[in-house]
Motif scaffolding. Structure first.
Motif, mmCIF file in Angstrom:
data_model
loop_
_atom_site.group_PDB
_atom_site.id
_atom_site.type_symbol
_atom_site.label_atom_id
_atom_site.label_comp_id
_atom_site.label_asym_id
_atom_site.label_seq_id
_atom_site.Cartn_x
_atom_site.Cartn_y
_atom_site.Cartn_z
ATOM 1 N N TYR A 294 0.842 -1.200 0.000
ATOM 2 C CA TYR A 294 0.000 0.000 0.000
ATOM 3 C C TYR A 294 0.877 1.250 0.000
ATOM 4 O O TYR A 294 2.043 1.194 0.373
ATOM 5 N N VAL A 300 -8.361 2.455 3.225
ATOM 6 C CA VAL A 300 -8.702 1.033 3.118
ATOM 7 C C VAL A 300 -9.825 0.685 4.095
ATOM 8 O O VAL A 300 -10.082 1.434 5.047
ATOM 9 N N VAL A 345 -8.362 -13.094 -0.571
ATOM 10 C CA VAL A 345 -8.123 -11.693 -0.214
ATOM 11 C C VAL A 345 -7.068 -11.088 -1.149
ATOM 12 O O VAL A 345 -7.204 -9.955 -1.611
ATOM 13 N N GLY A 350 -6.058 -7.249 -1.582
ATOM 14 C CA GLY A 350 -6.007 -6.894 -0.176
ATOM 15 C C GLY A 350 -4.983 -7.738 0.545
ATOM 16 O O GLY A 350 -4.153 -8.392 -0.091
ATOM 17 N N SER A 351 -5.032 -7.699 1.868
ATOM 18 C CA SER A 351 -4.106 -8.522 2.636
ATOM 19 C C SER A 351 -4.797 -9.045 3.880
ATOM 20 O O SER A 351 -5.819 -8.513 4.323
ATOM 21 N N ILE A 367 -7.571 -6.527 5.181
ATOM 22 C CA ILE A 367 -7.522 -5.154 4.668
ATOM 23 C C ILE A 367 -7.908 -5.174 3.196
ATOM 24 O O ILE A 367 -7.361 -5.949 2.416
ATOM 25 N N LEU A 368 -8.879 -4.347 2.840
ATOM 26 C CA LEU A 368 -9.316 -4.271 1.437
ATOM 27 C C LEU A 368 -9.217 -2.837 0.951
ATOM 28 O O LEU A 368 -9.559 -1.897 1.665
ATOM 29 N N ARG A 369 -8.746 -2.698 -0.274
ATOM 30 C CA ARG A 369 -8.605 -1.355 -0.848
ATOM 31 C C ARG A 369 -9.975 -0.738 -1.146
ATOM 32 O O ARG A 369 -10.895 -1.446 -1.546
#
Lengths: 386, 127
Positions: A294, A300, A345, A350-351, A367-369
């Motif tokens: 990122y 996010v 994911v 994302g992560s 975590i998603l954008r």
């Protein structure tokens, strides 16, 4: 082991360098005692030692750089008078002494940076090896899964035929036939898990309400939650904008994480599910380098699932995402849950991280954008597929 | 009312035999089984089924191509074709009704009752 040794060696090497330079300064002072200003150089040389050591800690590299700049300024001050025709106050040998210091300070900073790059490179390489390994496992499991479905179908149809024909069967026989059907259904579920791991399908992206996806996932596990008296505390941020998601796959992620939390707790406890919008600050994985996932300032969505279970043993933390790694009893888990979660994911760019909470219990963070150009998705999907 | 005519094309002999038996005994169906993919088109022309259950991966033919050929036949173009395949997972489709190449499918292992239910929904026999 080797890594640790190398990490230990870098500051030692820097220390050795500075000591060598210091020795050179002392030699210079001894050889030409008339150059009194060498004492200055000597003093700055001493100041360099802590500076060099500090240079190896990321947060202190600024300090060492400032010291380096200070030394350059000192050098200019010493050099300036002869340049402007003023008689040199500083004898030439001083320059020979000061220059290496500057070089060492600057290179020390670089060394620290190089070391960090090396560590990141190694981590990336490990990830690559891992993803390669996962890919071949994926291919193999997909092949096996397809092959197993036909025999399963035979057993299922056969069982049904027998159930219909044995109209006068006693309870035990009927139970056995029912158990056989159930067994086929269970095997089918396991195969479904294997296949969704094997990177068969791409993403079916549609604008989706993340909180609604979480709510649906919670509905799916409601029965399990009630069975073992686990309470869910929800803290969902309504301001999360609509995201492009493969709703079904993302549900699979949340259900998996929730099931893990339920299994970890066992009986009586609580799970906290939260979602929020966050702006990322520079840090691990957040920066401007190619290896950073990122960029600082990126907005996010962060989904967190925390449980009140016993937490994850230290020795398991590094293996959590390995396919087939499981601590659940035989038959309870394939060990693919988290591996599948990560794959899904990451296909969403994302992560996911799983670790222990401070105090008690474990937590999973997804975590998603929030912003994502369309073409990036395809890239992410391609690389996640290998 | 005549029986519903089902053509079952599957190279897995045992599955085809068992499923045909189930549909015949429990579903008021007349089932024609064809184990050779290459002979499926001819079998369809001759049998004139109401519905075709078609395997996709067969050693001598590909179900997708077969379906296209069947749809191109004037006598078969209104025949309902449904793939019966181990290629996809039920949960890979989200339990929803999705299609392969525009045609519906049932994912193996499928409960024969679910096949019957599908036939009930899609085959209306007149006369």
């Amino acid at each position: 082991m080797v890594d640790r040794l190398a990490a230990e060696l870098v500051p030692l090497r820097a220390l050795a360098l500075s000591l060598l330079t210091l020795a050179a300064a002392i030699t210079a002072a001894v050889v030409s005692p008339e150059t009194l200003l060498d004492q200055e150089a000597l003093a700055s040389g001493l100041a360099l030692i802590p500076a060099l050591l500090l240079a190896h800690h990321r947060r202190w590299s600024v300090v060492s750089t400032l010291l380096g700049v200070g030394l350059v300024a000192l050098t200019i001050v010493h050099l300036a008078p002869p340049l402007f025709g003023v008689s040199p106050e500083v004898p030439i040998p001083t320059m020979f002494v000061v220059a290496p210091y500057i070089a060492v300070v600057l290179s020390a900073g670089w060394l620290g940076e190089v070391r960090r790059y090396q560590a990141e490179l190694k981590a990336t390489q490990l990830q690559l090896i891992q993803s390669d390994k996962l890919d071949s496992i994926g291919r193999m499991t997909a092949g096996i899964a397809h092959e197993v479905k036909n025999p399963l179908m035979m057993i299922l149809v056969g069982t049904k035929i027998l159930s219909k024909r044995l109209v006068n069967a006693d309870d035990t026989t009927r139970q056995i036939l029912q158990d056989m059907s159930d067994a086929v259904a269970r095997a089918d579920r396991i195969i479904g898990g294997l296949l969704s791991y094997s990177r068969d399908g791409g993403l079916d992206l549609e604008p989706a309400d993340l909180n609604a996806t979480i709510e649906t996932s919670l509905l799916f596990v409601k029965h399990e939650l009630d069975k073992v008296q686990i309470a869910v505390v929800k803290d969902l941020d309504p301001s999360i904008p609509t995201l492009k998601l493969d709703g079904f796959k993302m549900q699979q992620v949340f259900i998996n994480l929730l099931m893990n939390a339920i299994h970890a707790i066992g009986q009586d406890g609580d799970i906290r599910v939260s979602s929020s919008v966050q702006t990322l600050a520079a840090g691990r994985g957040v920066g401007y380098r190619r290896t950073d996932r990122y960029v600082p300032g990126e907005r996010v969505a962060v989904i967190r699932i925390e449980d009140s279970g016993p937490g994850i043993p230290e020795e398991h933390l590094s293996k959590l995402f390995d396919p087939f790694f499981t601590t659940k009893p035989v038959g309870r888990g394939t060990g693919l849950g988290l591996a599948v979660c990560r794959q899904i994911v990451e296909m969403h760019r994302g992560s996911i991280e799983v670790g222990n909470r401070e105090g008690r219990g474990a937590q999973a963070t997804v975590i998603l954008r929030l912003e994502h150009p369309e073409d990036d998705y395809e890239k992410a999907t391609d690389s996640a597929r290998g | 009312m005549r029986k519903r005519r089902i053509l079952l094309v599957d190279d897995e002999v045992a599955i085809a035999r068992a499923l045909a038996m189930y549909l015949t005994e429990n579903g008021d169906c007349e089932v024609c089984v064809e184990n050779a993919g290459s002979a499926a088109l001819a079998a369809a022309r001759q049998f004139r089924p109401d519905l075709i259950l078609l395997d996709i991966v067969m050693p001598d033919a590909d179900g997708g191509t077969l379906a296209a050929q069947m749809k191109a036949e004037p006598v078969l173009k209104h025949t309902h074709i449904v793939f019966l395949t181990a290629l996809v997972s039920r949960n890979a489709t989200g339990g929803g009704s999705k299609t392969i190449g525009g045609l519906p499918f049932l994912a193996k292992p499928v409960d024969p009752d679910a096949v019957l239910e599908y036939i009930d929904q899609h085959v209306v026999v007149r006369g």
